[in-house]
Write a protein that holds these residues in place. Structure first.
Motif, mmCIF file in Angstrom:
data_model
loop_
_atom_site.group_PDB
_atom_site.id
_atom_site.type_symbol
_atom_site.label_atom_id
_atom_site.label_comp_id
_atom_site.label_asym_id
_atom_site.label_seq_id
_atom_site.Cartn_x
_atom_site.Cartn_y
_atom_site.Cartn_z
ATOM 1 N N ARG A 236 0.829 -1.220 0.000
ATOM 2 C CA ARG A 236 0.000 0.000 0.000
ATOM 3 C C ARG A 236 0.856 1.260 0.000
ATOM 4 O O ARG A 236 0.440 2.310 -0.484
ATOM 5 C CB ARG A 236 -0.936 -0.004 1.207
ATOM 6 N N CYS A 237 2.071 1.148 0.540
ATOM 7 C CA CYS A 237 2.990 2.291 0.564
ATOM 8 C C CYS A 237 3.827 2.394 -0.719
ATOM 9 O O CYS A 237 4.665 3.289 -0.827
ATOM 10 C CB CYS A 237 3.929 2.195 1.765
ATOM 11 N N GLY A 238 3.613 1.478 -1.659
ATOM 12 C CA GLY A 238 4.291 1.606 -2.941
ATOM 13 C C GLY A 238 5.239 0.489 -3.305
ATOM 14 O O GLY A 238 5.819 0.505 -4.394
ATOM 15 N N ASP A 239 5.455 -0.489 -2.416
ATOM 16 C CA ASP A 239 6.299 -1.623 -2.767
ATOM 17 C C ASP A 239 5.678 -2.412 -3.921
ATOM 18 O O ASP A 239 4.464 -2.380 -4.132
ATOM 19 C CB ASP A 239 6.469 -2.550 -1.569
ATOM 20 N N SER A 240 6.518 -3.141 -4.638
ATOM 21 C CA SER A 240 6.052 -3.940 -5.758
ATOM 22 C C SER A 240 5.264 -5.143 -5.264
ATOM 23 O O SER A 240 5.798 -6.011 -4.569
ATOM 24 C CB SER A 240 7.249 -4.414 -6.591
ATOM 25 N N ALA A 241 3.985 -5.218 -5.616
ATOM 26 C CA ALA A 241 3.165 -6.374 -5.240
ATOM 27 C C ALA A 241 3.679 -7.643 -5.908
ATOM 28 O O ALA A 241 3.662 -8.725 -5.313
ATOM 29 C CB ALA A 241 1.701 -6.123 -5.609
ATOM 30 N N ASP A 242 4.128 -7.544 -7.162
ATOM 31 C CA ASP A 242 4.663 -8.708 -7.869
ATOM 32 C C ASP A 242 5.833 -9.320 -7.111
ATOM 33 O O ASP A 242 5.970 -10.553 -7.050
ATOM 34 C CB ASP A 242 5.128 -8.315 -9.276
ATOM 35 N N ALA A 243 6.673 -8.468 -6.536
ATOM 36 C CA ALA A 243 7.859 -8.963 -5.838
ATOM 37 C C ALA A 243 7.512 -9.729 -4.572
ATOM 38 O O ALA A 243 8.268 -10.593 -4.132
ATOM 39 C CB ALA A 243 8.790 -7.797 -5.498
ATOM 40 N N ILE A 281 -5.063 -7.978 -0.911
ATOM 41 C CA ILE A 281 -4.552 -6.680 -1.365
ATOM 42 C C ILE A 281 -3.332 -6.887 -2.251
ATOM 43 O O ILE A 281 -3.205 -6.280 -3.325
ATOM 44 C CB ILE A 281 -4.195 -5.798 -0.150
ATOM 45 N N VAL A 282 -2.426 -7.772 -1.828
ATOM 46 C CA VAL A 282 -1.216 -8.033 -2.614
ATOM 47 C C VAL A 282 -1.578 -8.632 -3.970
ATOM 48 O O VAL A 282 -1.061 -8.222 -5.013
ATOM 49 C CB VAL A 282 -0.263 -8.963 -1.838
ATOM 50 N N ALA A 283 -2.512 -9.600 -3.966
ATOM 51 C CA ALA A 283 -2.904 -10.258 -5.224
ATOM 52 C C ALA A 283 -3.548 -9.267 -6.188
ATOM 53 O O ALA A 283 -3.248 -9.261 -7.386
ATOM 54 C CB ALA A 283 -3.852 -11.411 -4.924
ATOM 55 N N VAL A 284 -4.450 -8.433 -5.664
ATOM 56 C CA VAL A 284 -5.131 -7.458 -6.522
ATOM 57 C C VAL A 284 -4.135 -6.452 -7.078
ATOM 58 O O VAL A 284 -4.161 -6.118 -8.278
ATOM 59 C CB VAL A 284 -6.258 -6.757 -5.733
ATOM 60 N N ARG A 285 -3.229 -5.960 -6.220
ATOM 61 C CA ARG A 285 -2.239 -4.991 -6.698
ATOM 62 C C ARG A 285 -1.299 -5.611 -7.731
ATOM 63 O O ARG A 285 -0.794 -4.915 -8.614
ATOM 64 C CB ARG A 285 -1.426 -4.450 -5.519
ATOM 65 N N ALA A 286 -1.093 -6.931 -7.626
ATOM 66 C CA ALA A 286 -0.240 -7.629 -8.597
ATOM 67 C C ALA A 286 -1.004 -7.993 -9.871
ATOM 68 O O ALA A 286 -0.414 -8.512 -10.824
ATOM 69 C CB ALA A 286 0.352 -8.888 -7.968
ATOM 70 N N GLY A 287 -2.307 -7.756 -9.888
ATOM 71 C CA GLY A 287 -3.111 -8.084 -11.063
ATOM 72 C C GLY A 287 -3.373 -9.557 -11.225
ATOM 73 O O GLY A 287 -3.666 -10.019 -12.345
ATOM 74 N N ASP A 288 -3.307 -10.321 -10.133
ATOM 75 C CA ASP A 288 -3.519 -11.770 -10.192
ATOM 76 C C ASP A 288 -4.939 -12.070 -9.715
ATOM 77 O O ASP A 288 -5.180 -12.328 -8.531
ATOM 78 C CB ASP A 288 -2.485 -12.482 -9.325
#
Length: 300
Positions: A236-243, A281-288
């Motif tokens: 949420r603070c801008g880190d790469s969700a994919d990573a 949240i991580v999955a959605v931000r990663a587009g998965d």
């Protein structure tokens, strides 16, 4: 600090109690102790940059002075340490910049009517003025210590490179403390921006997010729920969700199994739902979308 956050890769672990400094996306980290010494991470025998003030009355040693007060400016990893001297304060401010391999900027401001001298011991620093060649009297300091005179209302500044790195190309060009505070504020407000009557609560949230960005999440092995909540906040603070996506799979499965076992408490279930929500949240931000749907089915 850098404008774009990325998964923290700190240099080992802190070696002293205090506040963590660094820039997102870089390896270098330091700790500022409660009296303002700066200690690099990742060294077997770290050498701290320490400071001492020769005021009109005597030498003042911040490490043992009862008048030392320390704050984070607006919750950011920009640390101000104040030392009482006759008729005012000697003020130290410390922050990290991403120049080169990472540097800590340390400045000293004289908020008193009389000049003082600041002595620095420890590793090599880059100065914005030649050190004084005056002999250090009245205090025993390690060999190689330097002295900088600081006049009334004047500021002296030095740069401390991370061990093995180089100093900034131009010390006068590094961003000032308040600019670094604004940079950190922009990053952490990507997650959310709070407006509260008590500014201390806002600053506490900013501080917690900054520490998370610099120190990384808690151990997934020791605290899978905390790890998943931390990773979601990093994203949420801008880190790469994919990573982070692959890293959350095993802890999420472990949390879900724990909550589904016979005899699981309501608290276990509540923790699992919060952790799975963080994973989503991580999955959605990663587009998965598939991972997000799997998480929804597990939570239901």
């Amino acid at each position: 600090m850098s404008d774009v956050a990325s998964p923290a890769t700190p240099a080992s672990t802190p070696v002293a109690e205090g506040i963590t400094l660094g820039s997102t996306g870089q390896f270098a980290r330091w700790t500022v102790t409660p009296w303002g010494a700066v200690v690099p991470w990742g060294q077997e025998s770290p050498v701290a940059l320490d400071w001492y003030i020769a005021a009109d009355d005597r030498w003042h040693v911040p490490a043992s002075e009862p008048t030392v007060r320390q704050t984070r400016i607006e919750g950011a990893p920009v640390v101000e340490t104040r030392l009482r001297i006759p008729d005012g304060d000697a003020v130290q401010r410390v922050w990290a910049v991403p120049d080169g391999d990472g540097n800590v900027i340390v400045e000293f401001e004289n908020e008193s009517p009389l000049p003082f001298a600041v002595a620095l011991s420890g590793p090599r620093v880059v100065t914005d003025r030649p050190p004084s060649d005056m002999a250090i009297q009245g205090i025993d300091l390690p060999d190689g210590s330097i002295v900088l005179p600081v006049g009334h209302r004047a500021i002296a500044r030095v740069a401390l490179p991370f061990p093995g790195g180089s100093g900034p190309s131009r010390l006068t060009a590094v961003p000032p403390a308040l600019a670094v505070v604004r940079g950190w504020t922009r990053v952490v407000e990507q997650a959310s921006r709070l407006v509260l009557p008590d500014e201390r609560l806002v600053e506490a949230l900013v501080a917690a997010r900054c520490d998370l960005l610099l120190e990384g999440p808690v151990s997934a092995a020791d605290d899978p729920v905390g790890f998943l909540l931390d990773v979601a906040e990093l994203v949420r603070c801008g880190d790469s969700a994919d990573a982070w996506l692959l890293d959350v799979v095993e802890p999420a499965e472990r949390v879900a199994r724990h909550a589904a076992r016979r005899g699981a408490s309501n608290d276990d279930v509540a923790d699992a739902l919060a952790a799975l929500g963080a994973c989503r949240i991580v999955a959605v931000r990663a587009g998965d979308a598939r991972a997000a749907n799997d998480i929804d089915r597990t939570a239901n």
